[in-house]
Scaffold this active site. Sequence first.
Site, PDB file in Angstrom:
ATOM      1  N   SER A  70       0.829  -1.198   0.000  1.00  0.00           N
ATOM      2  CA  SER A  70       0.000   0.000   0.000  1.00  0.00           C
ATOM      3  C   SER A  70       0.865   1.250   0.000  1.00  0.00           C
ATOM      4  O   SER A  70       2.067   1.204   0.276  1.00  0.00           O
ATOM      5  CB  SER A  70      -0.904   0.013   1.246  1.00  0.00           C
ATOM      6  OG  SER A  70      -0.104   0.097   2.415  1.00  0.00           O
ATOM      7  N   LYS A  71       0.217   2.377  -0.287  1.00  0.00           N
ATOM      8  CA  LYS A  71       0.930   3.653  -0.245  1.00  0.00           C
ATOM      9  C   LYS A  71       1.422   3.930   1.166  1.00  0.00           C
ATOM     10  O   LYS A  71       2.510   4.487   1.349  1.00  0.00           O
ATOM     11  CB  LYS A  71       0.000   4.781  -0.732  1.00  0.00           C
ATOM     12  CG  LYS A  71      -0.293   4.733  -2.219  1.00  0.00           C
ATOM     13  CD  LYS A  71      -1.201   5.848  -2.650  1.00  0.00           C
ATOM     14  CE  LYS A  71      -2.604   5.636  -2.137  1.00  0.00           C
ATOM     15  NZ  LYS A  71      -3.554   6.643  -2.668  1.00  0.00           N
ATOM     16  N   ARG A  72       0.640   3.525   2.161  1.00  0.00           N
ATOM     17  CA  ARG A  72       1.059   3.755   3.542  1.00  0.00           C
ATOM     18  C   ARG A  72       2.319   2.963   3.863  1.00  0.00           C
ATOM     19  O   ARG A  72       3.263   3.480   4.477  1.00  0.00           O
ATOM     20  CB  ARG A  72      -0.079   3.357   4.494  1.00  0.00           C
ATOM     21  CG  ARG A  72       0.258   3.559   5.963  1.00  0.00           C
ATOM     22  CD  ARG A  72      -0.947   3.212   6.830  1.00  0.00           C
ATOM     23  NE  ARG A  72      -2.099   4.050   6.525  1.00  0.00           N
ATOM     24  CZ  ARG A  72      -3.289   3.895   7.075  1.00  0.00           C
ATOM     25  NH1 ARG A  72      -3.491   2.893   7.932  1.00  0.00           N
ATOM     26  NH2 ARG A  72      -4.284   4.688   6.757  1.00  0.00           N
TER      27      ARG A  72
END
Length: 241
Positions: free
Chosen positions: A233-235
């Site tokens: 994920s981007k996180r």
Amino acid sequence: LRTALYNFLFARKHGGRFILRIEDTDTARTVPGSASLLLNILRGAGIGPDEGFGVGGDYGPYVQSERTGLYAAAAAKLEEAGLAYRCSYDDAEIDQYRRREEERVGSFVFRKRAAEDLLGGAGRRGGGVIRLNVERALVELGGVEVEDLVRGRVVVPPEKIDDAVLLKSDGLPTYHLASVVDDQEMKISHVIRGEEWLSSAPKHILLHRALGRPPPPFAHLPLLLNPDGGKLSKRWMSRRG
């Protein structure tokens, strides 16, 4: 971007159209300017949409916050048919119901009958949200099996399908209702998306039937995983710099 690429290539192979619609009804997560940024990213990758946001087409508008009348009408149709109902339980009541079910069976699936047995008939009052009436839908529309183009036949036990919220208390739709209405209104032929939506497919199949049309074929793509085995994920990427 990977899922968009699969959609783009599938459309090209079958002589279809690659459509970009903006799902912005979760106001807490909507970032101003993100739709235009997404369009530019797709174009930069060489997979710009044939139709949709920033392009136009026969089935616009392509921004869900500009289509709320369609979702309200669909919810009203379902409610009138008894396939959806208004539910005004507050967060504390739902949490009480959740804890009871987790203690009793180890999981939580919201159902109208069980909620009313525990909390009383508050779910029948006006206001609140509008939920899918799964028990009624299964009786009237039949059982649900997902014939997935990637995974084959997927069977979800009926008792695992929850009375999902379709229309929130602010009048905006959830993904469940909006995606189904848009798929029908825009004559979407195939739905290709991430596997995190596989568990929701039975609800979407019921909604398609309840709104009078057969569901399109579904293809749920495996997730990209990080080295820890979790979702890429981007996180996760931001934490790694």
